[in-house]
Design an enzyme around this catalytic site. Structure first.
Site, short mmCIF file in Angstrom:
data_model
loop_
_atom_site.label_atom_id
_atom_site.label_comp_id
_atom_site.label_asym_id
_atom_site.label_seq_id
_atom_site.Cartn_x
_atom_site.Cartn_y
_atom_site.Cartn_z
N GLY A 146 -2.93 -10.24 2.46
CA GLY A 146 -2.57 -10.76 1.15
C GLY A 146 -1.09 -11.10 1.05
N ASP A 197 1.38 -9.13 0.82
CA ASP A 197 2.14 -8.24 1.71
C ASP A 197 2.32 -8.89 3.10
OD1 ASP A 197 3.30 -6.08 3.01
OD2 ASP A 197 1.65 -4.70 2.66
N ASN A 199 0.86 -1.19 0.00
CA ASN A 199 0.00 0.00 0.00
C ASN A 199 0.90 1.24 0.00
OD1 ASN A 199 0.50 0.71 2.93
ND2 ASN A 199 -0.43 -1.32 3.17
N THR A 259 -4.71 -7.39 -7.97
CA THR A 259 -5.83 -8.27 -8.34
C THR A 259 -6.51 -8.95 -7.15
OG1 THR A 259 -4.50 -10.27 -8.67
CG2 THR A 259 -4.76 -8.79 -10.56
N GLY A 260 -6.00 -8.70 -5.93
CA GLY A 260 -6.61 -9.29 -4.75
C GLY A 260 -7.50 -8.27 -4.07
N1 AR6 Z 1 2.35 -15.61 -3.11
C1 AR6 Z 1 1.95 -15.19 -4.34
N2 AR6 Z 1 0.79 -14.52 -4.56
C2 AR6 Z 1 0.01 -14.29 -3.50
C3 AR6 Z 1 0.35 -14.69 -2.18
C4 AR6 Z 1 1.58 -15.39 -2.01
N3 AR6 Z 1 2.01 -15.80 -0.82
N4 AR6 Z 1 -0.65 -14.30 -1.35
C5 AR6 Z 1 -1.59 -13.69 -2.10
N5 AR6 Z 1 -1.20 -13.69 -3.39
P1 AR6 Z 1 -3.20 -8.81 -2.70
P2 AR6 Z 1 -3.47 -6.12 -3.90
C6 AR6 Z 1 -1.87 -13.13 -4.59
O1 AR6 Z 1 -4.55 -8.70 -2.07
O2 AR6 Z 1 -4.72 -6.52 -4.56
C7 AR6 Z 1 -2.40 -5.57 1.25
O3 AR6 Z 1 -3.09 -5.40 2.45
C8 AR6 Z 1 -3.37 -12.94 -4.51
O4 AR6 Z 1 -4.04 -14.17 -4.73
O5 AR6 Z 1 -2.09 -9.37 -1.88
O6 AR6 Z 1 -2.43 -5.39 -4.69
C9 AR6 Z 1 -1.46 -4.41 0.93
O7 AR6 Z 1 -0.87 -3.89 2.09
C10 AR6 Z 1 -3.58 -11.95 -5.66
O8 AR6 Z 1 -3.62 -12.66 -6.89
O9 AR6 Z 1 -2.67 -7.36 -3.25
C11 AR6 Z 1 -2.40 -3.43 0.28
O10 AR6 Z 1 -3.12 -2.68 1.25
C12 AR6 Z 1 -2.29 -11.11 -5.63
O11 AR6 Z 1 -1.37 -11.82 -4.80
C13 AR6 Z 1 -3.35 -4.32 -0.50
O12 AR6 Z 1 -3.34 -5.57 0.18
C14 AR6 Z 1 -2.46 -9.69 -5.09
O13 AR6 Z 1 -3.39 -9.69 -4.02
C15 AR6 Z 1 -2.89 -4.56 -1.91
O14 AR6 Z 1 -3.87 -5.26 -2.63
#
Ligand code: AR6
Length: 170
Positions: free
Chosen positions: A33, A35, A25, A119-120
């Site tokens: 996620g 992060d 973020n 995408t999450g």
């Molecule tokens: N390895 C690989 N991919 C992953 C893993 C992992 N261990 N865990 C989740 N994913 P997101 P955003 C995938 O939500 O949408 C946080 O709170 C997941 O399935 O992690 O960019 C940050 O601090 C999805 O396909 O990130 C921000 O506030 C992808 O990673 C916010 O979330 C991204 O999902 C960012 O949201």
């Protein structure tokens, strides 16, 4: 070019590449996620280093150590929150990929792995995001010979299929 782009399914925190990318973020504050997974695996020192960076505007990138991760570095980027597509989300997501790659090349890194940024929790449609990711990475690699391998990491099986389809496009 094709040989410099790889695709795997799994947990990005397990990859022993030079750098893994974190979908962070703008405050670089601990989140959920990928992060949360990266910070847990890296250990608390990564939070301390992030605190001193002063945030990361959407589309930009910042680098920290990887600490307890197998990856030596973490490149943090803040992706756009999906607001329906009319708020410049595509260009901002493209900036994320490009700026991570620029930072990797500036630091002489040869291998970098990306999760599906935005995408999450941020709700960016996965097929549209995958197409942007592939376009940006291909454009960068065409003009750069520092980075030897870019790996796209998909956490879920359906996301892996989405990325495979994007990579199959010419
Ligand atoms: N390895 C690989 N991919 C992953 C893993 C992992 N261990 N865990 C989740 N994913 P997101 P955003 C995938 O939500 O949408 C946080 O709170 C997941 O399935 O992690 O960019 C940050 O601090 C999805 O396909 O990130 C921000 O506030 C992808 O990673 C916010 O979330 C991204 O999902 C960012 O949201």
């Amino acid at each position: 070019m094709a040989g410099r782009i790889a695709q795997v399914r799994g947990d990005i925190t397990r990859l022993g590449v030079d750098a893994i990318v974190n979908a962070a973020n703008i405050h670089l504050r601990p989140g959920a996620g990928v992060d949360g997974a990266i910070r847990r695996a890296a250990g608390p020192a990564i939070n301390e280093e992030c605190r001193h960076l002063g945030g990361c505007p959407t589309g930009e990138a910042r680098i920290t150590g990887g600490y307890d991760l197998p990856a030596r570095w973490v490149i943090h980027t803040a992706g756009p929150v999906w607001e329906g597509g009319g708020a410049g989300e595509d260009a901002l997501l493209a900036n994320c990929y490009r700026n991570c790659l620029v930072l990797a090349a500036e630091n002489g890194l040869r291998g970098i792995a990306f999760p599906a940024i935005s995408t999450g929790i941020y709700g960016f449609p996965a097929p549209r995001a995958a197409s942007i990711a592939v376009t940006e990475v291909r454009a960068f690699l065409e003009a750069d010979d520092t980075i030897e391998q870019v790996t796209f990491v998909s956490f879920a099986a359906e996301d892996f299929e989405v990325m495979a389809e994007a990579l199959a496009q010419p």
